[in-house]
Design a protein around this motif. Structure first.
Motif, PDB file in Angstrom:
ATOM      1  N   ARG A  81      -3.309  17.182 107.767  1.00  0.00           N
ATOM      2  CA  ARG A  81      -2.806  19.029 107.840  1.00  0.00           C
ATOM      3  C   ARG A  81      -3.086  19.728 106.645  1.00  0.00           C
ATOM      4  O   ARG A  81      -2.341  18.925 105.546  1.00  0.00           O
ATOM      5  CB  ARG A  81      -2.417  19.285 108.611  1.00  0.00           C
ATOM      6  N   VAL A  82      -3.162  20.380 106.070  1.00  0.00           N
ATOM      7  CA  VAL A  82      -2.860  21.712 105.463  1.00  0.00           C
ATOM      8  C   VAL A  82      -2.158  22.602 105.874  1.00  0.00           C
ATOM      9  O   VAL A  82      -2.486  23.517 106.339  1.00  0.00           O
ATOM     10  CB  VAL A  82      -3.678  22.140 104.284  1.00  0.00           C
ATOM     11  N   PHE A  83      -1.411  23.230 104.720  1.00  0.00           N
ATOM     12  CA  PHE A  83       0.042  24.333 105.352  1.00  0.00           C
ATOM     13  C   PHE A  83      -0.933  25.747 104.611  1.00  0.00           C
ATOM     14  O   PHE A  83      -1.392  25.588 103.418  1.00  0.00           O
ATOM     15  CB  PHE A  83       0.820  23.785 103.936  1.00  0.00           C
ATOM     16  N   VAL A  84      -1.024  26.660 105.517  1.00  0.00           N
ATOM     17  CA  VAL A  84      -1.613  27.368 105.128  1.00  0.00           C
ATOM     18  C   VAL A  84      -1.081  29.308 105.295  1.00  0.00           C
ATOM     19  O   VAL A  84      -1.854  30.322 105.278  1.00  0.00           O
ATOM     20  CB  VAL A  84      -3.062  28.128 106.284  1.00  0.00           C
ATOM     21  N   GLY A  85       0.215  28.631 105.532  1.00  0.00           N
ATOM     22  CA  GLY A  85       1.127  30.217 105.808  1.00  0.00           C
ATOM     23  C   GLY A  85       0.913  30.861 106.635  1.00  0.00           C
ATOM     24  O   GLY A  85       0.495  30.175 107.884  1.00  0.00           O
ATOM     25  N   LEU A  86       1.383  32.613 107.040  1.00  0.00           N
ATOM     26  CA  LEU A  86       0.702  33.109 108.286  1.00  0.00           C
ATOM     27  C   LEU A  86      -1.142  33.086 108.284  1.00  0.00           C
ATOM     28  O   LEU A  86      -0.901  34.222 109.239  1.00  0.00           O
ATOM     29  CB  LEU A  86       1.749  34.574 107.897  1.00  0.00           C
TER      30      LEU A  86
ATOM     31  N   VAL B 289       4.427  24.369 118.096  1.00  0.00           N
ATOM     32  CA  VAL B 289       4.192  25.777 118.553  1.00  0.00           C
ATOM     33  C   VAL B 289       3.944  25.979 116.850  1.00  0.00           C
ATOM     34  O   VAL B 289       2.735  26.145 115.847  1.00  0.00           O
ATOM     35  CB  VAL B 289       3.712  26.178 119.214  1.00  0.00           C
ATOM     36  N   VAL B 290       5.333  27.114 116.137  1.00  0.00           N
ATOM     37  CA  VAL B 290       5.533  27.192 115.496  1.00  0.00           C
ATOM     38  C   VAL B 290       5.163  26.720 114.602  1.00  0.00           C
ATOM     39  O   VAL B 290       4.465  27.004 113.836  1.00  0.00           O
ATOM     40  CB  VAL B 290       7.355  27.666 115.081  1.00  0.00           C
ATOM     41  N   ASN B 291       5.238  25.134 113.974  1.00  0.00           N
ATOM     42  CA  ASN B 291       4.725  24.061 113.250  1.00  0.00           C
ATOM     43  C   ASN B 291       2.762  23.863 112.916  1.00  0.00           C
ATOM     44  O   ASN B 291       2.688  24.415 111.929  1.00  0.00           O
ATOM     45  CB  ASN B 291       5.442  22.808 113.367  1.00  0.00           C
ATOM     46  N   TYR B 292       2.746  23.667 113.814  1.00  0.00           N
ATOM     47  CA  TYR B 292       0.787  24.112 114.342  1.00  0.00           C
ATOM     48  C   TYR B 292       0.283  25.150 113.823  1.00  0.00           C
ATOM     49  O   TYR B 292      -0.706  25.320 112.841  1.00  0.00           O
ATOM     50  CB  TYR B 292       0.688  23.590 115.576  1.00  0.00           C
ATOM     51  N   SER B 293       1.251  26.185 114.017  1.00  0.00           N
ATOM     52  CA  SER B 293       0.361  27.919 113.747  1.00  0.00           C
ATOM     53  C   SER B 293       0.351  27.553 111.857  1.00  0.00           C
ATOM     54  O   SER B 293      -0.215  28.990 112.181  1.00  0.00           O
ATOM     55  CB  SER B 293       1.415  29.172 114.361  1.00  0.00           C
ATOM     56  N   LEU B 294       1.679  27.405 110.981  1.00  0.00           N
ATOM     57  CA  LEU B 294       0.827  27.641 109.868  1.00  0.00           C
ATOM     58  C   LEU B 294       0.278  26.718 109.278  1.00  0.00           C
ATOM     59  O   LEU B 294       0.527  26.435 108.158  1.00  0.00           O
ATOM     60  CB  LEU B 294       2.758  27.662 109.337  1.00  0.00           C
TER      61      LEU B 294
END
Lengths: 290, 368
Positions: A45-50, A31-36
């Motif tokens: 998927r693309v990393f979007v930070g906070l 979930v933490v992984n998805y949330s970022l």
């Protein structure tokens, strides 16, 4: 040799580690992984930070759901805890009456949660429902599918009916554990019924009531199945509690990233409130008077 | 202060008692004199607590009446009887300070705070609680808590009697002595009627002027500790009081001669014809052990020697009957065989468990 013997203990706890990891830590980290990340599909998927956290914290619909949730849980605690204590006080202490009332009180706890929603849909129907038709028959328009107020009243009634028994059982067990000598001493001291409750029963119930408040807060804050079945979050968004909104976001709109960020925030809120309650209840009535 | 009368009192926990075994308390008449300290002594389940709860009003007796100073209080609830009771486990109000605990019975009777304060402070002084008055009662030790429960009784100036239900059970041994002394002081100072329930004979004998020995719902004997020791009116009293208890030997009596099998012991007094099961009772303390045979001694075999530090307890065999003999520390005990003397003045004869009057110095109304 010594080192080997010391390390053996770690092998013994490995099964527990595995169970906890698979059941709690890995899902939580996912979930933490998805949330970022922004997730478009498998492998995309693309990393979007906070960003999702910012979105969630500024989402007015989430704020509205959180306020609704807080109001709901507050009402639940304010009604269920005193009502539970009151019922427990009135229940017979021994004999066949005690067993009978325990079984009757525990009945709502034995019904599956989604079935409870269905029972109350039928019970509250304005045309054929026992209570719904009766209220409407008295000339008071009452329809939980149309009026937000009626929806709230229905959800509260259902929640109180379903979960007050838990408080009753806890309080009843707590009351039964008080030795007779306390009541005898209080009679000799000339204490009134209120005095007995205030200075003997309530203080002796502190431990079980702490548990009751924590359980009822956490459970009511996470409530999903019953209002989902009963109202589906409506009419409008009037009974859309946090979990219902979360599921709409994650499953309905497949916004896994924002939903994951939301879940983490949700989890932290429950944790924070539970900790606050626990600390507050631990301190109640333990300080020395100066 | 009050004189408490029990008239034809009996109690059964059953709704419809048929025969004597249905009663927890057999029918009794008894007077608790004003200002005396009584101990109710008996084994667990003998009805002591039942009797105590009837006096305090927590229990309604199924038969009979209770009078306080001549006034019938049988139907009056405990809070109106002016009784204080201290329970086995200390009862305190957890959330209150020691001061509030002591003030509670007065506040319930709507006394003004200006009257409460001096009384609470006086009682706290006496019970040595003045330093913890502001502390929460829940944080104190068991002995202090027990003092608080006692204090809640003493604080009322209208208290007629204080009842104790095994109050020292949960107190550490070294504090027991202090607390027991405190109780005696309080009794000496207030001259309150006190009834103290216990199954510990040492506690009963040190606390009370008069000890009431109970068994199976019956009062068997009321007397001073010395009385109970020297003239047990009932076999049970002899057995229950003393450590070890009285020795009993089945015997037959002819005139002033007691026959135990082939043994003959002459008594100073003639005893009439006896019915039922006749037994000779004598305390281990009064038996005398000799290493030489004399005309008044009987041969015994020594089975076991138990050294208690300040005395020795011997288990001896007299023609197949087991006896305990208590001898002084330091007395040389033969290892195999010895000769036992039964001082006639300490011999008691029991028929069906009841003492038979025989001693010329005995009180005439001791006859069963």
């Amino acid at each position: 040799m010594n080192k080997w013997e010391n390390n053996k203990a770690w092998f013994m706890v490995i099964p527990v580690f595995l169970v906890v990891a698979v059941s709690a830590i890995i899902p939580l980290m996912t979930v933490v992984n998805y949330s970022l990340q922004d997730i478009f599909g498998p492998g995309q998927r693309v990393f979007v930070g906070l960003e999702w956290y910012q979105d969630a914290l500024t989402d007015p619909r989430l704020h509205a759901a959180l306020n609704r949730q807080l109001l709901f849980s507050t009402l639940v605690l304010l009604i269920e805890i005193p009502l539970g204590i009151l019922i427990a006080l009135m229940m017979p202490k021994k004999g066949w009456g005690a067993s009978l009332s325990l079984v009757l009180v525990a009945l709502p706890l034995l019904i599956p949660w989604n079935v409870i929603g269905t029972i109350w849909i039928i019970f509250m129907r304005p045309d054929i429902g026992l209570l719904g038709a009766a209220v409407n028959g008295m000339g008071i328009p009452f329809d939980h599918t149309a009026s937000p107020f009626a929806a709230w009243v229905t959800v509260m009634l259902m929640e109180v009916w379903h979960w007050t028994p838990l408080v009753v059982l806890l309080a009843y067990a707590g009351l039964q554990a008080i030795p007779d000598a306390y009541f005898q001493a209080a009679r000799i001291d000339g204490a009134s019924a209120w005095g007995i409750f205030r200075y003997i029963q309530l203080p002796k119930l502190r431990g079980v009531l702490t548990i009751a408040v924590l359980l009822r807060f956490m459970d009511s804050f996470l409530i999903y199945a019953e209002p989902f079945v009963l109202t589906g979050g409506g009419p409008g968004n009037s009974t859309t509690f946090l979990s219902i909104y979360l599921v709409k976001l994650a499953v309905g709109q497949f916004d896994l990233g924002p939903a994951a960020a939301f879940s983490i925030i949700y989890f932290l809120i429950v944790l924070l409130f539970s900790w606050l309650f626990y600390q507050a209840l631990l301190k109640v009535g333990t300080g020395d008077k100066s | 202060m009050a004189r408490i009368n029990l008239e034809q009192l009996a109690h059964s926990y059953l709704a419809n008692p048929q025969n004597p075994t249905d009663y927890a308390l057999q029918k009794m008449d008894h007077v608790w004199e004003d200002g005396s300290a009584y101990a109710l002594l008996g084994p667990s389940g003998c009805g002591k607590t039942t009797l105590l709860n009837i006096i305090s009003g927590l229990l309604q007796p199924s038969e009979g009446r209770i009078l306080f100073d001549g006034k019938d209080v049988t139907a009056i609830p405990p809070q109106e009887r002016n009784i204080a009771q201290v329970f086995q486990f200390p009862v305190i109000y957890d959330t209150m300070s020691v001061y509030d605990n002591l003030a509670f019975p007065l506040r319930n009777r709507n006394l003004p705070e200006t009257e409460i304060r001096p009384r609470v402070e006086e009682v706290a002084q006496m019970l040595e609680l003045q330093d913890v008055l502001r502390k929460r009662a829940a944080n104190l030790g068991a002995d202090a808590k027990q003092k608080i429960s006692l204090g809640r009784g003493l604080v009322r100036n209208d208290v007629a009697a204080i009842l104790f239900d095994e109050p020292l059970t949960v107190i550490d041994p070294h504090l027991k002595l202090l607390l027991r002394r405190k109780l005696k002081q309080i009794h000496a100072r207030f001259k309150l009627t006190m009834v103290y329930v216990t199954h510990d004979q040492l506690e009963a004998l040190t606390f009370a002027d008069q000890v009431v020995v109970m068994n199976e719902g019956q009062v068997l004997q009321i007397g001073s500790p010395q009385d109970l020791f020297e003239n047990p009116q009932h076999r049970f009293v002899g057995y229950f009081i003393g450590s070890p208890g009285m020795n009993f030997l089945p015997c037959t009596v002819e005139g002033n001669v007691v026959n135990i099998g082939d043994l003959r012991i002459a008594l100073p007094q003639n005893i009439g014809a006896l019915k039922g099961k006749v037994e000779l009772g004598i305390r281990p303390e009064f038996l005398k052990l000799h290493d030489q045979n004399r005309p008044d001694t009987h041969r015994v075999t020594i089975k076991e020697i138990e050294n208690l530090g300040n005395c020795q307890i011997l288990r001896v065999d007299l023609d197949g009957h087991a006896l305990n003999v208590k001898v002084q520390e330091g007395q040389q005990v033969p290892s195999q065989e010895a000769f036992l003397e039964f001082p006639p003045e300490w011999i008691r004869i029991y028929a069906d468990g009841r003492l038979i009057k025989q001693m010329p110095q005995d009180d005439p109304d001791m006859e069963p």
